[in-house]
Design a protein around this motif. Structure first.
Motif, PDB file in Angstrom:
ATOM      1  N   GLY A  16       0.823  -1.221   0.000  1.00 38.13           N
ATOM      2  CA  GLY A  16       0.000   0.000   0.000  1.00 38.13           C
ATOM      3  C   GLY A  16       0.847   1.257   0.000  1.00 38.13           C
ATOM      4  O   GLY A  16       1.862   1.343   0.693  1.00 38.13           O
ATOM      5  N   SER A  17       0.396   2.256  -0.780  1.00 36.92           N
ATOM      6  CA  SER A  17       1.173   3.499  -0.903  1.00 36.92           C
ATOM      7  C   SER A  17       0.360   4.725  -0.507  1.00 36.92           C
ATOM      8  O   SER A  17       0.483   5.783  -1.100  1.00 36.92           O
ATOM      9  N   VAL A  37       4.676  -2.575  -2.646  1.00 39.65           N
ATOM     10  CA  VAL A  37       3.773  -2.915  -3.750  1.00 39.65           C
ATOM     11  C   VAL A  37       2.484  -2.121  -3.599  1.00 39.65           C
ATOM     12  O   VAL A  37       2.004  -1.910  -2.491  1.00 39.65           O
ATOM     13  N   SER A  45      -4.900   6.275  -3.824  1.00 41.77           N
ATOM     14  CA  SER A  45      -5.115   5.926  -2.418  1.00 41.77           C
ATOM     15  C   SER A  45      -6.211   6.820  -1.846  1.00 41.77           C
ATOM     16  O   SER A  45      -6.528   7.867  -2.414  1.00 41.77           O
ATOM     17  N   HIS A  49      -7.098  11.677  -1.552  1.00 44.36           N
ATOM     18  CA  HIS A  49      -8.395  12.374  -1.593  1.00 44.36           C
ATOM     19  C   HIS A  49      -8.702  13.135  -0.319  1.00 44.36           C
ATOM     20  O   HIS A  49      -9.709  13.840  -0.254  1.00 44.36           O
ATOM     21  N   GLY A  52      -9.902  17.717   4.341  1.00 49.80           N
ATOM     22  CA  GLY A  52      -9.991  18.567   5.528  1.00 49.80           C
ATOM     23  C   GLY A  52      -8.659  18.816   6.193  1.00 49.80           C
ATOM     24  O   GLY A  52      -8.227  19.965   6.337  1.00 49.80           O
ATOM     25  N   VAL A 160      -0.913  -6.240  -7.384  1.00 51.41           N
ATOM     26  CA  VAL A 160      -2.038  -6.454  -6.457  1.00 51.41           C
ATOM     27  C   VAL A 160      -1.724  -7.614  -5.518  1.00 51.41           C
ATOM     28  O   VAL A 160      -1.556  -8.759  -5.979  1.00 51.41           O
ATOM     29  N   GLY A 210      -5.407   0.356   3.436  1.00 50.80           N
ATOM     30  CA  GLY A 210      -6.470   1.359   3.492  1.00 50.80           C
ATOM     31  C   GLY A 210      -7.850   0.789   3.758  1.00 50.80           C
ATOM     32  O   GLY A 210      -7.996  -0.307   4.296  1.00 50.80           O
ATOM     33  N   GLY A 211      -8.851   1.535   3.310  1.00 47.15           N
ATOM     34  CA  GLY A 211     -10.229   1.273   3.718  1.00 47.15           C
ATOM     35  C   GLY A 211     -10.995   0.335   2.802  1.00 47.15           C
ATOM     36  O   GLY A 211     -10.426  -0.365   1.960  1.00 47.15           O
ATOM     37  N   SER A 220     -17.335   7.629  -0.710  1.00 47.89           N
ATOM     38  CA  SER A 220     -16.411   8.728  -1.015  1.00 47.89           C
ATOM     39  C   SER A 220     -15.041   8.171  -1.419  1.00 47.89           C
ATOM     40  O   SER A 220     -14.165   8.925  -1.827  1.00 47.89           O
ATOM     41  N   ASP A 228      -8.854  -5.001   1.029  1.00 50.15           N
ATOM     42  CA  ASP A 228      -8.002  -6.169   0.769  1.00 50.15           C
ATOM     43  C   ASP A 228      -7.200  -6.609   1.997  1.00 50.15           C
ATOM     44  O   ASP A 228      -7.040  -7.797   2.260  1.00 50.15           O
ATOM     45  N   HIS A 356     -17.692   6.071   4.009  1.00 51.68           N
ATOM     46  CA  HIS A 356     -16.505   6.925   3.993  1.00 51.68           C
ATOM     47  C   HIS A 356     -15.301   6.311   4.693  1.00 51.68           C
ATOM     48  O   HIS A 356     -14.189   6.338   4.173  1.00 51.68           O
ATOM     49  N   TYR A 357     -15.506   5.761   5.861  1.00 51.82           N
ATOM     50  CA  TYR A 357     -14.341   5.338   6.654  1.00 51.82           C
ATOM     51  C   TYR A 357     -14.676   4.084   7.459  1.00 51.82           C
ATOM     52  O   TYR A 357     -15.750   3.982   8.050  1.00 51.82           O
ATOM     53  N   GLY A 379      -2.719   2.238   9.604  1.00 54.58           N
ATOM     54  CA  GLY A 379      -3.620   3.050   8.778  1.00 54.58           C
ATOM     55  C   GLY A 379      -5.038   2.519   8.863  1.00 54.58           C
ATOM     56  O   GLY A 379      -5.418   1.842   9.816  1.00 54.58           O
ATOM     57  N   GLU A 380      -5.799   2.836   7.818  1.00 56.35           N
ATOM     58  CA  GLU A 380      -7.232   2.535   7.889  1.00 56.35           C
ATOM     59  C   GLU A 380      -7.522   1.034   7.947  1.00 56.35           C
ATOM     60  O   GLU A 380      -8.564   0.621   8.444  1.00 56.35           O
ATOM     61  N   LEU A 397      -5.562  10.448   9.561  1.00 60.12           N
ATOM     62  CA  LEU A 397      -4.210  10.687   9.024  1.00 60.12           C
ATOM     63  C   LEU A 397      -3.205  10.725  10.168  1.00 60.12           C
ATOM     64  O   LEU A 397      -2.099  10.174  10.061  1.00 60.12           O
TER      65      LEU A 397
HETATM   66  C1  LIG Z   1     -12.541  11.779   0.277  1.00 55.92           C
HETATM   67  C2  LIG Z   1     -11.835  11.506   1.571  1.00 55.92           C
HETATM   68  C3  LIG Z   1     -11.504  12.555   2.412  1.00 55.92           C
HETATM   69  C4  LIG Z   1     -10.845  12.313   3.620  1.00 55.92           C
HETATM   70  N1  LIG Z   1     -10.470  13.356   4.405  1.00 55.92           N
HETATM   71  C5  LIG Z   1      -9.752  13.122   5.523  1.00 55.92           C
HETATM   72  C6  LIG Z   1      -9.238  14.179   6.294  1.00 55.92           C
HETATM   73  O1  LIG Z   1      -9.417  15.340   5.976  1.00 55.92           O
HETATM   74  N2  LIG Z   1      -8.535  13.882   7.415  1.00 55.92           N
HETATM   75  C7  LIG Z   1      -8.287  12.593   7.828  1.00 55.92           C
HETATM   76  O2  LIG Z   1      -7.638  12.371   8.857  1.00 55.92           O
HETATM   77  N3  LIG Z   1      -8.746  11.563   7.069  1.00 55.92           N
HETATM   78  C8  LIG Z   1      -9.454  11.788   5.942  1.00 55.92           C
HETATM   79  N4  LIG Z   1      -9.901  10.737   5.204  1.00 55.92           N
HETATM   80  C9  LIG Z   1      -9.520   9.386   5.590  1.00 55.92           C
HETATM   81  C10 LIG Z   1      -8.064   9.175   5.267  1.00 55.92           C
HETATM   82  O3  LIG Z   1      -7.771   9.771   4.025  1.00 55.92           O
HETATM   83  C11 LIG Z   1      -7.706   7.713   5.210  1.00 55.92           C
HETATM   84  O4  LIG Z   1      -8.192   7.047   6.336  1.00 55.92           O
HETATM   85  C12 LIG Z   1      -6.201   7.540   5.141  1.00 55.92           C
HETATM   86  O5  LIG Z   1      -5.693   8.292   4.077  1.00 55.92           O
HETATM   87  C13 LIG Z   1      -5.854   6.081   4.986  1.00 55.92           C
HETATM   88  O6  LIG Z   1      -4.490   5.985   4.709  1.00 55.92           O
HETATM   89  P1  LIG Z   1      -3.889   4.543   4.449  1.00 55.92           P
HETATM   90  O7  LIG Z   1      -2.465   4.736   4.128  1.00 55.92           O
HETATM   91  O8  LIG Z   1      -4.247   3.654   5.566  1.00 55.92           O
HETATM   92  O9  LIG Z   1      -4.703   4.012   3.187  1.00 55.92           O
HETATM   93  P2  LIG Z   1      -4.831   4.589   1.713  1.00 55.92           P
HETATM   94  O10 LIG Z   1      -4.419   5.989   1.635  1.00 55.92           O
HETATM   95  O11 LIG Z   1      -6.182   4.247   1.217  1.00 55.92           O
HETATM   96  O12 LIG Z   1      -3.779   3.721   0.913  1.00 55.92           O
HETATM   97  C14 LIG Z   1      -3.984   2.340   0.696  1.00 55.92           C
HETATM   98  C15 LIG Z   1      -3.036   1.879  -0.360  1.00 55.92           C
HETATM   99  O13 LIG Z   1      -3.055   0.463  -0.461  1.00 55.92           O
HETATM  100  C16 LIG Z   1      -3.146   0.089  -1.824  1.00 55.92           C
HETATM  101  N5  LIG Z   1      -3.748  -1.241  -1.870  1.00 55.92           N
HETATM  102  C17 LIG Z   1      -4.960  -1.610  -1.437  1.00 55.92           C
HETATM  103  N6  LIG Z   1      -5.129  -2.932  -1.620  1.00 55.92           N
HETATM  104  C18 LIG Z   1      -3.985  -3.401  -2.176  1.00 55.92           C
HETATM  105  C19 LIG Z   1      -3.553  -4.670  -2.617  1.00 55.92           C
HETATM  106  N7  LIG Z   1      -4.330  -5.754  -2.554  1.00 55.92           N
HETATM  107  N8  LIG Z   1      -2.325  -4.796  -3.158  1.00 55.92           N
HETATM  108  C20 LIG Z   1      -1.502  -3.704  -3.274  1.00 55.92           C
HETATM  109  N9  LIG Z   1      -1.875  -2.473  -2.880  1.00 55.92           N
HETATM  110  C21 LIG Z   1      -3.104  -2.331  -2.337  1.00 55.92           C
HETATM  111  C22 LIG Z   1      -3.964   1.189  -2.449  1.00 55.92           C
HETATM  112  O14 LIG Z   1      -3.818   1.201  -3.842  1.00 55.92           O
HETATM  113  C23 LIG Z   1      -3.353   2.390  -1.743  1.00 55.92           C
HETATM  114  O15 LIG Z   1      -2.156   2.751  -2.364  1.00 55.92           O
HETATM  115  C24 LIG Z   1     -10.552  10.972   3.992  1.00 55.92           C
HETATM  116  C25 LIG Z   1     -10.889   9.923   3.136  1.00 55.92           C
HETATM  117  C26 LIG Z   1     -11.514  10.176   1.936  1.00 55.92           C
HETATM  118  C27 LIG Z   1     -11.850   9.037   1.039  1.00 55.92           C
END
Ligand SMILES: Cc1cc2nc3c(=O)[nH]c(=O)nc-3n(C[C@H](O)[C@H](O)[C@H](O)COP(=O)(O)OP(=O)(O)OC[C@H]3O[C@@H](n4cnc5c(N)ncnc54)[C@H](O)[C@@H]3O)c2cc1C
Length: 546
Positions: A16-17, A37, A45, A49, A52, A160, A210-211, A220, A228, A356-357, A379-380, A397
């Motif tokens: 995840g990136s 990867v 990701s 997006h 806030g 993936v 992520g989510g 959203s 995943d 959303h989350y 993360g999420e 975040l």
């Molecule tokens: C529209 C929107 C607005 C938001 N605004 C805010 C905000 O203002 N403040 C806040 O705190 N939070 C906000 N959130 C929530 C926050 O953005 C996320 O909870 C946070 O960015 C999650 O980060 P992460 O690194 O865990 O996951 P992500 O940023 O979702 O990254 C997950 C990564 O894993 C990769 N991935 C997934 N499955 C696989 C797989 N099987 N193989 C390889 N790669 C994979 C994806 O491609 C992605 O690169 C918002 C979310 C959204 C959708």
């Protein structure tokens, strides 16, 4: 370490990136080789997006105690206090680190030595650090830039992850068994370009996937958010929890072409009001904080208004604020809304709630470790205990940043202590007996059916009857997918379908288990919170609910 085409060896595998994967990778690369990867482009990701901002204590009128209190209140009795304290107290240091890396947050108009702090629902003080209304994009820009310049990190885009590999992995097809003493050895990963499944052998694996917004019809989240990590971890025997707590964002733009377009909470923070078709405000009937109530309250209020009126949408109105202020504070929102024909400086914008989350996820300890050895989740995708039954806006975040830091420090200690020869080498992928699919319609049909079923039966307002109906349908779909999965070569839509079906099933099981309403989980049969019986997490292991 030597690789052949389909066997990649690395100290640390990051899946995840988003902010979690990138921040962790940059922190471990000084002492380890890293393979990162990601299933599409590096910027694809949820993080990109995020609009806030990031909640952290910088204001003169603010304190750790207040941020902790607001987080606990939003979490409705289920937050783990030690986790909340860890995240809140480490927040400012992580933000300063980002500034040192080059992230450009907005500065106060009155005092350019201080950060500009926004206000969001559920926060008792201004504490949202932001980069205009594109905070996530700015984070990704800077972190990805550092990643590209780091020779110790190998980036694999369009890869993936299919399944984790553990000591108890039974080939074929990466089916795994239980075992909380199990050890993670890496993951099987599909290269989208070559269609080959590669084996990534790693001493430590981080899930940062992520989510899971795509489990629902309206979300959203971008397309990559298919849960995943949760599904892979659960299949591998890791404990997951609290998946009934899905946050629905109250305000996504209502327009047939505005896929996934969210109107940030910060707009309400700057004074926007919610009105019905006739222009009447309604939030005061639901909560004394009105538009600044927590998201679940606002989303449920909108849901109720829409169900009572039969209307398709309510409206968000900030047109009473000066146009110049709106354009400067929300340049991205202003521009995107205009593209869809709405001028937010002059008219109300039509909005509806959307998934959303995900507050639940893979259970981790205070250092980001799961209960499978050598497997971390940040993360999420993780369930750390920070959010409890409801996430406070902009706390995700900061959670990802704090846990990436904690996990990286622990990973360094783990690597120093490991006996390299102790874990067996993972078996290569086995696809004997499978053929190319000639029934892709099954996959697209089931994608649609799951997402509609989850939206209609497992949404903002739930009942046991609807949940049971959803459970029966999802079970049927899961049986079909299992059959299909074993006969055909894996492709991204099938991998993701299998994951959304698994996560949908887990959400429904958690929701059926909790016989009360709390935080984001609202069941009309049990409309009240019941602390005596239910002040506890919903914990799922394979073949066990407790
Ligand atoms: C529209 C929107 C607005 C938001 N605004 C805010 C905000 O203002 N403040 C806040 O705190 N939070 C906000 N959130 C929530 C926050 O953005 C996320 O909870 C946070 O960015 C999650 O980060 P992460 O690194 O865990 O996951 P992500 O940023 O979702 O990254 C997950 C990564 O894993 C990769 N991935 C997934 N499955 C696989 C797989 N099987 N193989 C390889 N790669 C994979 C994806 O491609 C992605 O690169 C918002 C979310 C959204 C959708």
């Amino acid at each position: 370490m030597n690789d052949d085409e389909t066997m990649i060896q690395t100290d640390i595998l990051v899946i995840g990136s988003g902010v979690a994967g990138l921040a962790f990778a940059l922190k471990v690369s000084p002492f380890a080789s890293v393979a990162l990867v990601t299933k599409k482009g590096v910027m694809d990701s949820n993080t990109t997006h995020a609009q806030g901002g990031i909640a952290s204590v910088f204001g003169q009128l603010d304190s750790f105690a207040l941020h902790i209190q607001d987080t606990l209140e939003a979490g409705d009795g289920l937050c783990h206090r030690e986790v909340v304290e860890q995240v809140v107290k480490n927040g400012p240091e992580r933000i300063r680190e980002l500034i040192d890396l080059g992230v450009k947050f907005n500065l106060s108009r009155q005092d350019a030595d201080n950060l500009d702090l926004g206000q969001e629902g559920g926060h008792s003080r201004k504490r949202i650090v932001h980069a205009q209304d594109m905070t996530g994009l700015e984070l990704e820009r800077v972190l990805v830039d550092h990643l590209h310049r780091d020779p110790r990190i190998r980036l694999f885009e369009n890869h993936v992850a299919i399944d984790l590999i553990t000591c108890s992995t039974r080939m074929k097809r990466g089916t795994v068994t239980t075992g909380h003493e199990d050890v993670c050895l890496g993951a099987y990963v599909l290269d989208r370009q070559t269609q080959q499944v590669k084996t990534f052998a790693a001493r430590i694996t981080l899930l940062a996937t992520g989510g899971a917004g795509k489990v629902y019809l309206y979300t959203s989240n971008p397309d990559v958010a298919t849960g995943d990590g949760i599904a892979m971890a659960y299949r591998a025997g890791a404990t997951v929890a609290n998946l009934e707590f899905v946050q629905f964002h109250p305000t996504c733009l209502y327009h047939p072409e505005a896929k996934n377009f969210l109107i940030s909470e910060a707009v309400r923070g700057e004074g926007a009001v919610l009105v019905d078709q006739a222009g009447r405000r309604f939030m005061e009937r639901y909560d004394p904080r009105k538009e600044l109530a927590c998201r679940d309250v606002v989303a449920r209020a909108i849901d109720t208004e829409l169900k009572q009126s039969g209307d398709d949408t309510v409206y968000l109105d900030i047109s009473h604020r000066p146009a110049d202020f709106i354009k400067e504070r929300f340049p991205n929102l202003y521009r995107r809304c205009l593209e869809f024909g709405f001028d937010m400086t002059r008219q109300p914008i039509p909005v509806v709630p959307a998934a959303h989350y995900m507050c639940g996820g893979v259970v981790t300890d205070l250092l980001g470790r799961t209960d499978i050895q050598r497997l971390y989740a940040v993360g999420e995708t993780a369930c750390t205990g920070l959010h409890g039954a409801n996430r406070l806006a902009s706390n995700s975040l900061i959670e990802a940043l704090v846990y990436a830091d904690r996990a990286a420090r622990q990973a360094a200690a783990d690597l120093a202590g490991f006996d390299v020869g102790a874990a067996p080498a993972p078996a290569p992928w086995d696809e004997v007996g499978t053929s190319d699919s000639d029934e892709r319609i099954v996959v697209s049909h089931n994608w649609d059916e799951i997402r509609r079923c989850m939206w209609n039966y497992v949404g903002i307002v739930r009942s046991d009857k609807r949940l049971e109906r959803a459970q029966r349908r999802i079970e049927n779909i899961n049986n079909e997918i299992r059959e299909y999965y074993w006969n055909f070569k894996v492709e991204p839509p099938l991998i993701e379908l299998r994951n959304i079906a698994t996560v949908a099933d887990l959400i429904v099981r958690c929701a059926l288990h909790r016989k009360e309403s709390r935080g984001l989980h609202y069941n009309i049969a049990y409309p009240r919170r019941d602390d005596r019986r239910w002040r506890k997490d919903t914990v799922l292991r394979r073949a066990y609910v407790g």
